[in-house]
Enzyme design. Structure first.
Site, PDB file in Angstrom:
ATOM      1  N   SER A 223       0.796  -1.228   0.000  1.00 42.71           N
ATOM      2  CA  SER A 223       0.000   0.000   0.000  1.00 42.71           C
ATOM      3  C   SER A 223       0.828   1.277   0.000  1.00 42.71           C
ATOM      4  CB  SER A 223      -0.954  -0.051   1.181  1.00 42.71           C
ATOM      5  OG  SER A 223      -1.913   0.933   1.071  1.00 42.71           O
ATOM      6  N   HIS A 224       0.760   2.026   1.078  1.00 41.30           N
ATOM      7  CA  HIS A 224       1.427   3.329   1.130  1.00 41.30           C
ATOM      8  C   HIS A 224       2.894   3.200   1.543  1.00 41.30           C
ATOM      9  CE1 HIS A 224       0.163   2.362   5.172  1.00 41.30           C
ATOM     10  NE2 HIS A 224       1.064   3.204   5.624  1.00 41.30           N
ATOM     11  N   ASP A 403      -2.355   6.594  -3.187  1.00 43.04           N
ATOM     12  CA  ASP A 403      -1.204   5.852  -2.653  1.00 43.04           C
ATOM     13  C   ASP A 403      -0.807   4.730  -3.614  1.00 43.04           C
ATOM     14  OD1 ASP A 403      -3.305   4.119  -2.154  1.00 43.04           O
ATOM     15  OD2 ASP A 403      -2.470   3.404  -0.253  1.00 43.04           O
ATOM     16  N   ASP A 405      -1.325   1.571  -3.921  1.00 38.60           N
ATOM     17  CA  ASP A 405      -2.334   0.643  -4.452  1.00 38.60           C
ATOM     18  C   ASP A 405      -3.650   1.347  -4.765  1.00 38.60           C
ATOM     19  OD1 ASP A 405      -2.830   1.013  -1.718  1.00 38.60           O
ATOM     20  OD2 ASP A 405      -3.826  -0.923  -1.527  1.00 38.60           O
ATOM     21  N   ARG A 408      -6.106   4.962  -1.295  1.00 40.76           N
ATOM     22  CA  ARG A 408      -6.155   6.206  -0.509  1.00 40.76           C
ATOM     23  C   ARG A 408      -6.252   7.415  -1.422  1.00 40.76           C
ATOM     24  NH1 ARG A 408      -2.085   5.960   4.617  1.00 40.76           N
ATOM     25  NH2 ARG A 408      -2.621   3.858   5.281  1.00 40.76           N
TER      26      ARG A 408
HETATM   27  C1  VG1 Z   1      -3.047   2.335   8.447  1.00 39.81           C
HETATM   28  C2  VG1 Z   1      -4.158   3.324   8.650  1.00 39.81           C
HETATM   29  C3  VG1 Z   1      -5.504   2.638   8.527  1.00 39.81           C
HETATM   30  C4  VG1 Z   1      -5.573   1.929   7.174  1.00 39.81           C
HETATM   31  C5  VG1 Z   1      -4.408   0.994   7.001  1.00 39.81           C
HETATM   32  C6  VG1 Z   1      -4.359   0.363   5.644  1.00 39.81           C
HETATM   33  O1  VG1 Z   1      -3.101   1.366   9.451  1.00 39.81           O
HETATM   34  O2  VG1 Z   1      -4.038   3.962   9.893  1.00 39.81           O
HETATM   35  O3  VG1 Z   1      -6.516   3.583   8.669  1.00 39.81           O
HETATM   36  O4  VG1 Z   1      -6.769   1.190   7.070  1.00 39.81           O
HETATM   37  O5  VG1 Z   1      -3.182   1.711   7.180  1.00 39.81           O
HETATM   38  O6  VG1 Z   1      -4.301   1.331   4.635  1.00 39.81           O
HETATM   39  P1  VG1 Z   1      -2.145   1.400  10.732  1.00 39.81           P
HETATM   40  O7  VG1 Z   1      -2.445   0.143  11.478  1.00 39.81           O
HETATM   41  O8  VG1 Z   1      -0.746   1.492  10.215  1.00 39.81           O
HETATM   42  O9  VG1 Z   1      -2.520   2.628  11.479  1.00 39.81           O
HETATM   43  V1  VG1 Z   1      -3.473   0.989   3.216  1.00 39.81           V
HETATM   44  O10 VG1 Z   1      -3.904   2.126   2.096  1.00 39.81           O
HETATM   45  O11 VG1 Z   1      -1.856   1.092   3.776  1.00 39.81           O
HETATM   46  O12 VG1 Z   1      -3.845  -0.591   2.901  1.00 39.81           O
HETATM   47 CO    CO Z   2      -3.411   1.666   0.187  1.00 36.13          CO
END
Ligand code: VG1
Ligand code: CO
Length: 685
Positions: A223-224, A403, A405, A408
């Site tokens: 993801s990000h 982001d 994937d 976001r």
């Molecule tokens: C983070 C964000 C959460 C989001 C998750 C996945 O998680 O805070 O809101 O759903 O990333 O997003 P964490 O546990 O690091 O706070 V993505 O776009 O990285 O799949």
């Molecule tokens: Co993502």
């Protein structure tokens, strides 16, 4: 029905009316379609359902694994199996190296393996450094554990999606998954061209393609998190309704990784050309390389009025959009949706080619990491307008970023930052601008993750909408979306969901969706600007009007990255057993309550505990602490701050000004510096 079928099963709402019926009908339909499409006879392999004391989900392990592990205990045994669909069985075996397969038969081999610690999926799948994932049988172990945890009807002869965000190691990983899937009896894989598909697009393909035939999908993304040989890789599983796997399932996968002994993998598998649309036979499995955009585009076209948006973008009064794909998987989607379909010119696109390392960018669409876009939009990294920029007219009217994937989004107006929490509240307040909501009788529910600001709650209160507060992670929204199908008396759809971490979406798919948010904002702008000739009413004015009606929730998040895990845990333990008490405290703050958020799912009653410590102040301000579940090493402490301001004359501060005293105070109460040694956060968003 084995328990794991229950765990992974969600029906596609539009497909079938009830859960049990859904399973039966879908299984039958998938079977019939596969047989018809292959023109071959269908034979069901004999199966044994039985538990293993070592693995709680052992009854999900298919027959072949049981036979092989007892009959062939040596390393790297080769097995032939008959070419039957819906299952396979070994007819002969011999030691490695591999002999040629007898005519008409395919081969798989079992690789003996040992469990690897630390494969517990976090908030959104398993995330590790590429180096870790590509080492030895790491990926193989996890993927085999995943197949071992799926009930037979969700893999054997079934259609599955496999694709990723295109980051480094994506292609190699897909080839490995192809080989393991084939040996585990999967009937067909759908893979996006180039091996890529955005996360919301995978959800759309699972739900929509061929009427919702796919039984699930493996998404290769961190993801990000940054990509490249030294950076992160990730793998997650989405269920047959397109929703991220529930914790009960990922816990089962984790348990399987701790007792895994062997991997089934196809021998001598052909390499699939991921760059050419078409069909390749891999053993008895069929791999279809498909257009990664088409199904998803169909979903968006159902949700929005593309014709109206196209007209709005071309308005004579002027409008300019800039979209930053951050060299992630959003690039091809933006080119098709915004460029081809909505007529945006090439100058719209920034970082608009998908790259394995995201061009060195950290593909997280926030003020710190989307710095090029932030600059183009006339902003400083703090979100304040850049005073050195004098010419307003060249600054685009809408800036958006996605982001890695593409689930976001960040939304920026001309010299104006819209916080994700405000974005959610604004979309809720303007929901009738979006055909998806309007045509279903209007928005019914808003749901936000706990640390997300309560701005959307104000809208829900004023408009009489149901408002649900969930733990962090998109998987908690799925039950609300499918509540009726899961037997709940209450209906929550149409629903708008959001997280402060730049995630927004609705029940059009079962993931957050960056492009959906951009189209939502275009729709809002269009509805506030009915006269195409007039100068554009900017996003800043729309947001300020909103604050005047609902009040402003000042909001920001401090992230402390790569903190020592023990130190972070010690700080959280301190917050859970604090040495301070509710009551009047220093600096004018009155602490009303300290709690650790827990959630009881209103649909199936499942519990989630210890989801974040909340310091709740008497004036409605909040400071929330939790540890991230998406990092690949060390710990990340997240501190979320919020303060409500109803007085319009006090709504013009920057978030950092408005929240600084609260931040200082919360840091002091948490003894953050004492535990972690950190004097400043890594990123403020
Ligand atoms: C983070 C964000 C959460 C989001 C998750 C996945 O998680 O805070 O809101 O759903 O990333 O997003 P964490 O546990 O690091 O706070 V993505 O776009 O990285 O799949
Ligand atoms: Co993502």
């Amino acid at each position: 029905m084995p328990p794991c079928a229950f765990l992974t099963h969600r029906i596609k709402l539009h497909s079938f009316p009830s859960t049990m019926m859904g399973i039966l009908l879908k299984g039958l339909l998938a079977t019939v379609m596969l047989c018809r499409w292959n023109g071959i006879a269908f034979t069901i392999a004999s199966g044994r359902l039985g538990g293993s004391p070592k693995r709680p989900w052992g009854h999900c392990v298919n027959t072949r694994a049981s036979i092989i592990s007892t009959v062939n205990p040596e390393i790297n045994q080769w097995h032939w199996f008959h070419t039957v669909r819906g299952g396979a069985f070994p007819v002969a075996s011999s030691s490695s190296p591999s002999p040629p397969a007898p005519p008409g038969q395919s081969m798989f081999k079992t690789l003996r393996t040992t469990p690897v610690e630390g494969m517990k999926p976090g908030t959104s799948g398993l995330r590790k450094k590429v180096k870790v994932v590509r080492d030895g049988l790491y990926l193989h172990n996890f993927v085999q554990a995943l197949f071992d945890s799926l009930p037979p009807h969700e893999k054997e002869g079934a259609t599955m999606v496999v694709s990723g965000d295109g980051r480094h190691y994506n292609r190699e990983a897909i080839q490995i998954i192809i080989e393991i899937a084939a040996a585990n009896g999967v009937g067909r894989l759908w893979i996006g061209k180039g091996g890529i598909m955005s996360t919301p697009a995978v959800s759309a393909v699972i739900r929509e393609r061929e009427g919702g035939t796919a039984m699930g999908g493996i998404i290769l993304t961190a993801s990000h998190n940054p990509g490249g040989p030294e950076e992160d890789f990730g793998i997650k599983y989405n269920m047959q309704n397109g929703e991220p796997a529930l914790e009960s399932f990922t816990d089962a996968v984790y348990a399987a990784t701790l007792s895994i002994e062997e991997i089934k993998i196809l021998a001598n598998a052909p390499k699939v050309d991921l760059d050419v649309l078409g069909v390749t036979r891999v053993g008895e499995m069929v791999v279809e390389v498909i257009d990664p955009v088409q199904d998803y585009l169909g979903v968006l076209k159902d949700a929005f009025d593309f014709e109206a948006l196209r007209k709005f973008i071309a308005r004579p009064g002027g409008f300019k959009l800039v979209f930053d794909a951050m060299h992630g998987v959003a690039a091809p989607y933006a080119q098709v949706v915004l460029g081809k379909e909505l007529g945006c010119p090439p100058s719209t696109f920034l970082h608009a080619s998908s790259k394995e390392d995201f061009g060195g960018l950290h593909p997280d669409p926030n003020l710190a990491y989307a710095s090029d876009l932030v600059k183009v939009m006339g902003l400083l990294p703090s979100g304040a307008p850049d005073p050195s920029m004098v010419e307003d007219k060249d600054v685009p009217d809408l800036g958006a970023a996605a982001d890695g994937d593409a689930d976001r989004n960040m939304i920026l107006g001309k010299r104006f930052f819209v916080t994700p929490s405000d974005s959610l509240a604004l979309i809720a307040a303007n929901a009738d601008a979006i055909p998806f909501f309007r045509e279903q009788g209007g928005l019914r529910t808003v749901a936000r993750s706990m640390p997300t600001s309560q701005a959307v709650d104000q809208v829900a209160r004023a408009k009489g909408l149901t408002c649900v507060e969930t733990p962090t992670g998109w998987k908690y929204f799925g039950n609300l979306m499918d509540a009726r199908a899961l037997g709940s008396a209450q209906d929550y759809v149409p629903i708008l969901c959001g997280e402060e971490s730049f995630g927004t979406g609705s029940n059009h798919v079962r993931e957050k969706d960056g492009m959906w948010a951009v189209l939502a904002w275009l729709s809002i702008l269009a509805s506030h600007n009915p006269n195409p000739e007039a100068p554009l009413k900017p996003i800043s004015a729309i947001v300020q009007e909103h604050w005047a009606i609902y009040g402003r929730n000042y909001y920001c998040r401090y992230d402390y990255e790569t903190v020592d895990s023990d130190a972070a845990n010690a700080m959280m333990a301190h917050l859970r057993e604090p040495d301070f008490k509710p009551g009047p405290v220093l600096d004018g703050f009155v602490l009303a309550e300290v709690d650790d958020f827990s959630y009881s799912d209103p649909v199936d009653g499942r519990q989630a505990v210890k989801q974040g410590v909340r310091l709740l102040f008497e004036d409605g301000s909040r400071a929330v602490f939790r540890l991230s579940g998406t990092g690949s090493s060390g710990a990340t402490i997240r501190m979320y701050l919020e303060r409500y301001e109803a007085d319009v004359s006090k709504q013009g501060m920057t978030s950092s000004e408005a929240l600084k005293p609260l931040a200082d105070f919360a840091i002091k109460l948490a003894k953050l510096e004492h535990y972690t040694g950190r004097r400043a956060p890594t990123v403020i968003t």
